[in-house]
Design an enzyme around this catalytic site. Structure first.
Site, PDB file in Angstrom:
ATOM      1  N   HIS A  49     -25.861  17.555  -0.229  1.00 37.32           N
ATOM      2  CA  HIS A  49     -25.520  16.717  -1.330  1.00 37.32           C
ATOM      3  C   HIS A  49     -24.503  17.216  -2.159  1.00 37.32           C
ATOM      4  CE1 HIS A  49     -26.723  13.870  -4.663  1.00 37.32           C
ATOM      5  NE2 HIS A  49     -26.420  14.822  -5.368  1.00 37.32           N
ATOM      6  N   GLU A  50     -24.242  18.686  -2.532  1.00 33.10           N
ATOM      7  CA  GLU A  50     -23.480  19.229  -3.370  1.00 33.10           C
ATOM      8  C   GLU A  50     -22.033  19.045  -2.745  1.00 33.10           C
ATOM      9  OE1 GLU A  50     -23.635  19.222  -6.547  1.00 33.10           O
ATOM     10  OE2 GLU A  50     -25.838  18.962  -6.605  1.00 33.10           O
ATOM     11  N   HIS A  53     -20.604  15.865  -2.993  1.00 34.02           N
ATOM     12  CA  HIS A  53     -19.753  15.546  -4.197  1.00 34.02           C
ATOM     13  C   HIS A  53     -18.592  16.341  -4.307  1.00 34.02           C
ATOM     14  CE1 HIS A  53     -22.887  13.684  -6.581  1.00 34.02           C
ATOM     15  NE2 HIS A  53     -23.767  14.527  -6.375  1.00 34.02           N
TER      16      HIS A  53
END
Length: 71
Positions: A49-50, A53
């Site tokens: 997820h990071e 980003h």
């Protein structure tokens, strides 16, 4: 097309259950999240997820949009 990052992962010594990314491919994970996770798969999902980003440059995009709104 964006250039690829050499991702750098850091562990933050804090009991918060959190993670975040910064421009340039820096990924920070809090110890509290590592302790809270019930499996390596859960940590891997947070890291993915990071990374998304960072790769999509969400922080830079948000900053740019904020600057437009301020002017």
């Amino acid at each position: 097309r964006h250039t690829q990052f050499e991702y750098k992962f850091k562990l933050v010594q804090d009991k918060d259950i959190n993670a975040f990314s910064l421009p340039g491919g820096y990924i920070y994970v809090f110890e509290g999240l590592v302790e809270f996770a019930q499996s390596d798969d859960e940590i891997a999902a947070v890291l993915a997820h990071e990374i998304c980003h960072a790769s999509q440059r969400h922080v830079a995009t948000l900053e740019s949009e904020s600057n437009k709104a301020s002017n």
